[in-house]
Design a protein around this motif. Structure first.
Motif, PDB file in Angstrom:
ATOM      1  N   THR A 251       0.732  -1.155   0.109  1.00 17.49           N
ATOM      2  CA  THR A 251       0.034   0.132   0.038  1.00 17.49           C
ATOM      3  C   THR A 251       0.849   1.273  -0.014  1.00 17.49           C
ATOM      4  OG1 THR A 251      -0.154  -0.049   2.723  1.00 17.49           O
ATOM      5  CG2 THR A 251      -1.921  -1.026   1.224  1.00 17.49           C
ATOM      6  N   GLY A 252       0.347   2.204  -0.493  1.00 13.08           N
ATOM      7  CA  GLY A 252       1.059   3.601  -0.728  1.00 13.08           C
ATOM      8  C   GLY A 252       2.133   3.707  -1.655  1.00 13.08           C
ATOM      9  N   ALA A 253       2.339   2.724  -2.598  1.00  9.54           N
ATOM     10  CA  ALA A 253       3.190   3.070  -3.800  1.00  9.54           C
ATOM     11  C   ALA A 253       2.557   4.118  -4.665  1.00  9.54           C
ATOM     12  CB  ALA A 253       3.610   1.693  -4.617  1.00  9.54           C
ATOM     13  N   GLY A 254       3.333   4.736  -5.369  1.00  6.15           N
ATOM     14  CA  GLY A 254       2.980   5.713  -6.178  1.00  6.15           C
ATOM     15  C   GLY A 254       2.267   7.151  -5.870  1.00  6.15           C
ATOM     16  N   THR A 255       2.227   7.159  -4.573  1.00 10.65           N
ATOM     17  CA  THR A 255       1.870   8.556  -4.157  1.00 10.65           C
ATOM     18  C   THR A 255       2.865   9.690  -3.681  1.00 10.65           C
ATOM     19  OG1 THR A 255       1.582   7.478  -1.909  1.00 10.65           O
ATOM     20  CG2 THR A 255      -0.366   7.449  -3.234  1.00 10.65           C
ATOM     21  N   ASN A 256       3.415   9.319  -2.557  1.00  8.86           N
ATOM     22  CA  ASN A 256       4.730  10.351  -2.405  1.00  8.86           C
ATOM     23  C   ASN A 256       5.854   9.341  -2.397  1.00  8.86           C
ATOM     24  OD1 ASN A 256       4.217   8.854   0.151  1.00  8.86           O
ATOM     25  ND2 ASN A 256       4.254  10.783   1.301  1.00  8.86           N
ATOM     26  N   GLY A 257       5.836   8.275  -2.746  1.00 12.92           N
ATOM     27  CA  GLY A 257       7.084   7.290  -2.945  1.00 12.92           C
ATOM     28  C   GLY A 257       7.273   6.446  -1.624  1.00 12.92           C
ATOM     29  N   THR A 258       6.375   6.648  -0.607  1.00 12.79           N
ATOM     30  CA  THR A 258       6.561   5.819   0.410  1.00 12.79           C
ATOM     31  C   THR A 258       5.222   4.983   0.857  1.00 12.79           C
ATOM     32  OG1 THR A 258       5.524   7.576   1.977  1.00 12.79           O
ATOM     33  CG2 THR A 258       8.141   7.638   1.505  1.00 12.79           C
ATOM     34  N   GLY A 259       5.436   3.885   1.560  1.00 14.30           N
ATOM     35  CA  GLY A 259       4.226   3.004   1.754  1.00 14.30           C
ATOM     36  C   GLY A 259       4.626   2.025   2.751  1.00 14.30           C
ATOM     37  N   THR A 260       3.680   0.744   2.814  1.00 15.95           N
ATOM     38  CA  THR A 260       3.855  -0.335   3.864  1.00 15.95           C
ATOM     39  C   THR A 260       4.016  -1.488   3.049  1.00 15.95           C
ATOM     40  OG1 THR A 260       2.803   0.994   5.565  1.00 15.95           O
ATOM     41  CG2 THR A 260       2.923  -1.564   5.649  1.00 15.95           C
ATOM     42  N   LEU A 261       4.725  -2.537   3.352  1.00 17.06           N
ATOM     43  CA  LEU A 261       4.784  -3.893   2.636  1.00 17.06           C
ATOM     44  C   LEU A 261       4.503  -4.894   3.801  1.00 17.06           C
ATOM     45  CD1 LEU A 261       6.897  -5.275  -0.150  1.00 17.06           C
ATOM     46  CD2 LEU A 261       6.435  -6.570   2.046  1.00 17.06           C
ATOM     47  N   GLU A 262       3.268  -5.675   3.561  1.00 15.29           N
ATOM     48  CA  GLU A 262       3.157  -6.535   4.703  1.00 15.29           C
ATOM     49  C   GLU A 262       3.306  -8.078   3.894  1.00 15.29           C
ATOM     50  OE1 GLU A 262      -0.369  -6.754   7.724  1.00 15.29           O
ATOM     51  OE2 GLU A 262      -1.013  -8.119   6.070  1.00 15.29           O
ATOM     52  N   SER A 263       4.446  -8.825   4.470  1.00 19.06           N
ATOM     53  CA  SER A 263       4.731 -10.054   3.882  1.00 19.06           C
ATOM     54  C   SER A 263       3.946 -11.014   4.760  1.00 19.06           C
ATOM     55  CB  SER A 263       6.037 -10.310   3.701  1.00 19.06           C
ATOM     56  OG  SER A 263       6.520 -11.615   3.661  1.00 19.06           O
ATOM     57  N   SER A 264       3.065 -11.950   4.322  1.00 21.01           N
ATOM     58  CA  SER A 264       2.597 -13.003   5.024  1.00 21.01           C
ATOM     59  C   SER A 264       2.835 -14.372   4.423  1.00 21.01           C
ATOM     60  CB  SER A 264       0.977 -12.702   4.748  1.00 21.01           C
ATOM     61  OG  SER A 264       0.219 -13.605   5.708  1.00 21.01           O
ATOM     62  N   VAL A 265       3.304 -15.431   5.380  1.00 22.16           N
ATOM     63  CA  VAL A 265       3.712 -16.571   5.056  1.00 22.16           C
ATOM     64  C   VAL A 265       2.656 -17.692   5.933  1.00 22.16           C
ATOM     65  CG1 VAL A 265       5.393 -18.404   5.066  1.00 22.16           C
ATOM     66  CG2 VAL A 265       5.952 -16.014   4.458  1.00 22.16           C
ATOM     67  N   GLU A 266       1.989 -18.383   5.221  1.00 17.54           N
ATOM     68  CA  GLU A 266       0.817 -19.285   6.058  1.00 17.54           C
ATOM     69  C   GLU A 266       1.847 -20.488   6.371  1.00 17.54           C
ATOM     70  OE1 GLU A 266      -3.060 -21.723   5.272  1.00 17.54           O
ATOM     71  OE2 GLU A 266      -2.229 -20.928   3.522  1.00 17.54           O
ATOM     72  N   VAL A 267       1.949 -20.918   7.634  1.00 15.94           N
ATOM     73  CA  VAL A 267       2.306 -22.105   8.238  1.00 15.94           C
ATOM     74  C   VAL A 267       1.404 -23.077   8.865  1.00 15.94           C
ATOM     75  CG1 VAL A 267       4.277 -23.032   9.492  1.00 15.94           C
ATOM     76  CG2 VAL A 267       4.664 -20.829   8.210  1.00 15.94           C
ATOM     77  N   THR A 268       1.458 -24.388   8.517  1.00 12.93           N
ATOM     78  CA  THR A 268       0.508 -25.326   9.013  1.00 12.93           C
ATOM     79  C   THR A 268       1.543 -26.371   9.789  1.00 12.93           C
ATOM     80  OG1 THR A 268      -1.148 -25.074   7.463  1.00 12.93           O
ATOM     81  CG2 THR A 268      -1.229 -27.077   8.596  1.00 12.93           C
ATOM     82  N   LEU A 269       1.158 -26.452  10.953  1.00 11.06           N
ATOM     83  CA  LEU A 269       1.854 -27.656  11.958  1.00 11.06           C
ATOM     84  C   LEU A 269       0.858 -28.820  11.961  1.00 11.06           C
ATOM     85  CD1 LEU A 269       3.016 -25.378  14.718  1.00 11.06           C
ATOM     86  CD2 LEU A 269       4.423 -26.078  12.674  1.00 11.06           C
ATOM     87  N   ARG A 270       1.291 -29.943  11.695  1.00 16.29           N
ATOM     88  CA  ARG A 270       0.616 -31.143  11.774  1.00 16.29           C
ATOM     89  C   ARG A 270       1.584 -31.821  12.761  1.00 16.29           C
ATOM     90  NH1 ARG A 270      -2.920 -31.750   7.056  1.00 16.29           N
ATOM     91  NH2 ARG A 270      -3.679 -33.931   7.980  1.00 16.29           N
ATOM     92  N   VAL A 271       1.062 -32.456  14.152  1.00 23.54           N
ATOM     93  CA  VAL A 271       1.705 -33.055  14.882  1.00 23.54           C
ATOM     94  C   VAL A 271       1.323 -34.555  14.812  1.00 23.54           C
ATOM     95  CG1 VAL A 271       2.750 -33.612  17.238  1.00 23.54           C
ATOM     96  CG2 VAL A 271       2.619 -31.212  16.162  1.00 23.54           C
ATOM     97  N   PHE A 272      -0.192 -34.778  15.409  1.00 23.19           N
ATOM     98  CA  PHE A 272      -0.687 -36.023  15.467  1.00 23.19           C
ATOM     99  C   PHE A 272      -2.186 -35.529  15.073  1.00 23.19           C
ATOM    100  CE2 PHE A 272      -2.294 -39.973  17.999  1.00 23.19           C
ATOM    101  CZ  PHE A 272      -1.909 -40.786  16.914  1.00 23.19           C
ATOM    102  N   ASP A 273      -2.737 -35.778  14.004  1.00 22.45           N
ATOM    103  CA  ASP A 273      -3.977 -35.379  13.668  1.00 22.45           C
ATOM    104  C   ASP A 273      -4.991 -36.078  14.475  1.00 22.45           C
ATOM    105  OD1 ASP A 273      -2.476 -33.889  11.749  1.00 22.45           O
ATOM    106  OD2 ASP A 273      -3.559 -34.837   9.907  1.00 22.45           O
ATOM    107  N   ALA A 274      -4.699 -37.460  14.804  1.00 21.93           N
ATOM    108  CA  ALA A 274      -5.991 -37.967  15.702  1.00 21.93           C
ATOM    109  C   ALA A 274      -5.953 -37.178  17.045  1.00 21.93           C
ATOM    110  CB  ALA A 274      -5.629 -39.564  15.811  1.00 21.93           C
ATOM    111  N   LEU A 275      -5.066 -36.697  17.559  1.00 21.25           N
ATOM    112  CA  LEU A 275      -5.353 -35.987  18.699  1.00 21.25           C
ATOM    113  C   LEU A 275      -5.115 -34.511  18.822  1.00 21.25           C
ATOM    114  CD1 LEU A 275      -2.570 -38.009  21.045  1.00 21.25           C
ATOM    115  CD2 LEU A 275      -5.023 -38.188  21.070  1.00 21.25           C
ATOM    116  N   ILE A 276      -4.561 -33.870  17.825  1.00 20.02           N
ATOM    117  CA  ILE A 276      -4.587 -32.452  17.677  1.00 20.02           C
ATOM    118  C   ILE A 276      -4.844 -32.247  16.279  1.00 20.02           C
ATOM    119  CG2 ILE A 276      -3.226 -30.140  17.842  1.00 20.02           C
ATOM    120  CD1 ILE A 276      -1.448 -31.686  19.932  1.00 20.02           C
ATOM    121  N   PRO A 277      -5.832 -31.501  15.724  1.00 20.57           N
ATOM    122  CA  PRO A 277      -6.110 -31.116  14.134  1.00 20.57           C
ATOM    123  C   PRO A 277      -4.934 -30.134  13.892  1.00 20.57           C
ATOM    124  CG  PRO A 277      -8.020 -30.801  15.704  1.00 20.57           C
ATOM    125  CD  PRO A 277      -6.980 -31.083  16.747  1.00 20.57           C
TER     126      PRO A 277
END
Length: 222
Positions: A120-146
């Motif tokens: 967001t904010g690109a092309g206005t006054n040359g400053t803005g915000t970048l939000e980087s989001s990485v989805e991480v899924t943990l699987r330990v033992f599905d029968a006990l913990i989804p």
């Protein structure tokens, strides 16, 4: 030229999808992908891409030449902070940051899902915000913990640093939209916690919270 670029983009996206965003690509496939990227960069339809309002929006990762988590500016700053530092263990890379990456990449029970950068904010006054989001899924033992998932999110401020590059200052990192709060011990540690990334990196090496992102191609599709 535009029709030719459309064909290149279509073939590139097909190849990226068939190789799990590059993670399972053979050397020949990687060579083909990176040649296609070079062809597109040569015909970049958006001059001064880093200053264009077209840069705003949500951009989903379709290819990475290394682990997909490295698309986050957090890891760019981490590399810069620990650059030149070594570690003594013989079974790991000699560079400290690469050794730590090898350990985290090899952790069992985890999978990387959607990887997105929201600008967001690109092309206005040359400053803005970048939000980087990485989805991480943990699987330990599905029968006990989804399976539990969350989005490891790093926020950076940026300003244009020339026509095709942005200078980012990494701010902080947090786990958002997470179901990890249900996990014992881990949930209490990550739920709602924000890591002061900028301050931590600067304590290790001054200036390491500032990194550069190149914008070598920008169109409505890619």
């Amino acid at each position: 030229v535009e029709e030719q670029d459309d064909r290149v983009v279509f073939n590139l996206l097909q190849l990226c999808a068939s190789t799990n965003r590059g993670q399972s690509a053979t050397l020949d496939q990687r060579y083909e992908i990176e040649n296609a990227i070079s062809d597109l960069e040569f015909s970049n339809p958006t001059p001064n891409a880093a200053m264009s309002e077209a840069l705003n929006g949500e951009w989903r990762l379709v290819y990475a030449s290394e682990s997909m988590t490295r698309s986050s500016p957090f890891f760019w700053g981490f590399r810069k902070a620990f650059d030149g530092m070594s570690q003594p263990l013989p079974l790991l890379p000699g560079d400290l940051s690469e050794a730590l990456f090898a350990i985290t990449d090899g952790l069992p029970f985890q999978r990387v899902g959607t990887v997105v950068q929201t600008i967001t904010g690109a092309g206005t006054n040359g400053t803005g915000t970048l939000e980087s989001s990485v989805e991480v899924t943990l699987r330990v033992f599905d029968a006990l913990i989804p399976p539990q998932n969350g989005f490891v999110t790093t926020t950076s401020k940026f300003e244009a640093d020339g026509p095709n590059s942005l200078r980012l200052t990494v701010q902080d990192t947090a786990v958002k939209r997470s179901t990890w709060a249900q996990l014992p011990v881990v949930g209490a540690l990550v739920d709602g916690a924000t890591f002061p990334t900028r301050e931590a990196f600067e304590r290790v090496r001054a200036g390491s919270s500032e990194v550069v992102m190149e914008v070598s191609y920008l169109s409505a599709a890619l």
